[in-house]
Enzyme design. Structure first.
Site, PDB file in Angstrom:
ATOM      1  N   SER A   3    -106.576  77.473  85.513  1.00 22.72           N
ATOM      2  CA  SER A   3    -106.786  76.186  84.855  1.00 22.72           C
ATOM      3  C   SER A   3    -105.575  75.342  85.189  1.00 22.72           C
ATOM      4  O   SER A   3    -104.455  75.669  84.790  1.00 22.72           O
ATOM      5  CB  SER A   3    -106.916  76.375  83.349  1.00 22.72           C
ATOM      6  N   ARG A   4    -105.786  74.266  85.950  1.00 23.22           N
ATOM      7  CA  ARG A   4    -104.637  73.516  86.456  1.00 23.22           C
ATOM      8  C   ARG A   4    -104.012  72.602  85.418  1.00 23.22           C
ATOM      9  O   ARG A   4    -102.826  72.323  85.488  1.00 23.22           O
ATOM     10  CB  ARG A   4    -105.043  72.714  87.690  1.00 23.22           C
ATOM     11  N   VAL A   5    -104.782  72.114  84.474  1.00 22.00           N
ATOM     12  CA  VAL A   5    -104.202  71.195  83.489  1.00 22.00           C
ATOM     13  C   VAL A   5    -104.316  71.694  82.050  1.00 22.00           C
ATOM     14  O   VAL A   5    -103.692  71.148  81.160  1.00 22.00           O
ATOM     15  CB  VAL A   5    -104.838  69.778  83.591  1.00 22.00           C
TER      16      VAL A   5
END
Lengths: 121, 505
Positions: B368-370
């Site tokens: 999950s990048r953010v």
């Protein structure tokens, strides 16, 4: 044959703004079945562009109206037809544009506005 | 209901607006009927995406503008359209009428109800195609979407406004994760800002959609959900429009400042439908026969997921697109496209599913990048350790397979890893509150389950939750407020788990 070339043939099929049957026969004989279809479609379109279709509610106003449209669309053939459903006003069809100023159209618009703004109960 | 005088006054007002100029319409003639695509000549003034009406009343939308013809896709099935029929433009781009009454309803992509009830009340016309909100209107993702699934909330957190892909082979529980997330909003809505849901079913069997709807109804989740259904038997044009209709509905609620979760189930079938239309439209085919703009098809859709800043209402759209892979192949065309568009992916693996790990989330390949910045302090303080310990476990598990002698520390890490894997298992339709998730993870990462046999871990967890509900209300409330776990809270948790272990058999 390319579509552009066929379109040129369509233009070449006319003599003095009228379709020349000899020219048409000559061109048609030299075309393949597939190209002939495109050629016919092109001729139909060209004929359609030459004409203006006018629908009026009553035959009594044919002659006076015809003059108006000849002045409005010079050089184009005017075809007038009767459509009693229009009630008042008229409808003009030039190429793919339809200009509708009939009473029927006004009432249709009104009905659409009512349907759009009020839910069915 | 409106009074008669009011209705007439409103109509009179409308009447004054009618101008004297004639109504101008652009008409064409149907030349070809190709499956679901109609080719018409004329219509020289037509716009891309404009709605058109055929003489039998069937509506369509323009998808191709050629030199002397246009290609139209139909919005409803019609066998009456034939060569030579007239078609006219409406001057309107494709829209869907959305109102608050749509919540709890099942509709098709053009807004027609499919649940046998009356049509929803007229509301606002929302465009299906719209340019996504710009940089100035946006705000970074900072609020979590509580999925109620431990493995996701702890390791791959999703934030409001994020686009998190759910990807995996068929039958691994992709829809289950999405449905669990929708169901969990019922509990999550009780505490903070409510989250509405839109579930877009694309190309699924009618029976599957009916099952999902029934489950949502049973779990009391339908009241805050809109289901947009374009089943496998619907026209490809409806399948193509379904996600855009879904996001248009989501945007209606977002404009009112609401947070919306939208699930696209699934975009693989959406890509198939678009490929079918493109091939019939004779657009040049590229890789895997998809047209050249297949990337833009999904990027313009997912770009509409947004977290708006306070000046623009503060609403958000969180997108959970689903992609089906073939034999765990992430490198196929559509999966790689959507992976690169989204802000992370939850990858479900068939090996894990078959070995009993459910949800079969492959923690190593999921990211999950953010979402990390949206995680609550409490969850962050317990999940940091679990990531590290699971990574170490995976490394050691490979060596352990060779059967070589292992020292005590390594053995202990292996045992801890097994328990961690076990505690991340979770049955379907049983989402947990964040405090329960934290309690479970905290107990395992702090060694309280090291002496519990692996096969009893799930029983241990279930009974611990029941015990905590009666004996640890205070500490659960403390961790539920989202703040970081302090040494004092940790001490209370320790007391609670120790007391429970004494009664656990």
């Amino acid at each position: 044959m390319r579509k552009k070339q066929i379109n040129q043939l369509v233009l070449a099929s006319y003599t003095k703004n009228a379709l020349d049957d000899k020219k048409v026969a000559k061109i048609a004989n030299s075309l393949s079945r597939k190209d002939l279809k495109v050629y016919i479609r092109g001729l139909k379109l060209a004929e359609k562009k030459k004409k203006i279709y006018v629908a009026l509610p009553s035959a009594s106003v044919y002659n006076t109206s015809k003059k108006i449209f000849i002045n409005l669309f010079p050089g184009r053939q005017i075809e007038i037809e009767e459509d009693k459903l229009l009630m008042l006003g008229g409808r003009v069809m030039a190429d793919d544009m339809v200009y509708d100023f009939s009473l029927k159209n006004r009432l249709d618009d009104f009905l659409a506005a009512v349907e759009q703004n009020y839910d069915e109960e | 209901m409106m009074k008669s005088e009011e209705i007439i006054a409103k109509l009179e007002k409308k009447l004054t607006k009618f101008d004297e100029n004639p109504k101008v319409a652009n008409v064409g003639t149907v030349e070809k009927v190709n499956d679901e695509v109609i080719v018409a000549s004329g219509l020289s003034k037509a716009m891309m995406g404009e709605m058109v009406v055929f003489q039998d009343g069937t509506e369509g939308t323009i998808l191709n503008l050629d030199e002397d013809s246009v290609s139209i896709i139909l919005l409803a099935k019609s066998s009456k359209i034939k060569e030579g029929d007239t078609v006219k433009t409406t001057g309107k781009l494709l829209t869907i009428n959305v109102s608050d009454e749509m919540l709890g309803r099942i509709i098709n992509p053009i807004g027609k109800p499919l649940d046998g009830k009356a049509a929803p009340k007229k509301g606002k016309d929302m465009p299906l195609e719209k340019i996504a909100a710009g940089v100035v209107e946006r705000k970074p993702v900072d609020t979590p979407v509580k999925t109620g699934i431990k493995a996701i909330d702890a390791l791959i957190p999703v934030g409001r406004g994020q686009r998190e892909l759910i990807i995996g082979d068929r039958g691994l529980g992709k829809t289950a994760i999405a449905i669990d997330t929708i169901i969990n909003q019922r509990e999550a809505n009780k505490g903070g800002k409510r989250m509405l849901c839109v579930y877009v079913a694309i190309g699924q069997k009618q029976s599957t959609i009916a099952q999902v709807v029934e489950k949502l109804r049973e779990m009391d989740a339908l009241s805050y959900t809109v289901v947009v259904s374009a089943s496998a038997s619907d026209a490809a044009s409806l399948l193509y429009l379904a996600p855009y209709a879904g996001v248009a509905i989501a945007e209606y609620f977002m404009e009112k400042g609401e947070d919306v979760l939208i699930v696209y189930d699934d975009l693989t079938k959406h890509a198939w439908a678009y490929r079918q239309l493109s091939l019939v439209l004779r657009r040049p085919a590229g890789r895997e026969a998809y047209p050249g703009d297949i990337f833009y098809l999904h990027s313009r859709l997912l770009e509409r997921a947004v977290k708006l800043n306070e000046e623009n209402g503060g609403g958000s759209i969180t997108a959970l697109p689903v992609i089906e892979t073939q034999a765990d192949d992430l490198s196929a065309y559509i999966p790689t496209n959507v992976i690169s568009i989204t802000d992370g992916q939850i990858f479900l693996k068939s090996d894990l599913f078959n070995s009993g790990v459910r949800p079969a989330v492959d923690v190593g390949n999921s990211v999950s990048r953010v979402g990390g910045s949206a995680q609550t302090g409490a969850m962050k303080s317990v999940s940091g350790r679990i990531k590290l310990e699971l990574a170490q476990y995976r490394e050691l598990a490979v060596f352990a397979q060779f059967g070589s002698e292992l020292d005590a520390a390594t053995l202990q890490q292996l045992e801890r890893g097994k328990r961690l894997t076990e505690v991340l298992k979770q049955p379907q339709y049983q989402p947990l509150t964040e405090s329960m998730e934290i309690l479970s993870i905290w107990a395992v990462t702090n060694g309280f389950t090291d002496d519990v046999p692996v096969e009893k871990i799930q029983k241990f967890e279930k009974e611990l939750h029941a015990y905590a509900r009666t004996h640890g209300k205070k500490v659960l409330e403390t961790i539920a407020n989202g703040k970081k776990v302090t040494p004092e809270t940790a001490e209370e948790l320790k007391k609670l788990v120790t007391a429970f272990k004494k009664v656990f058999s």
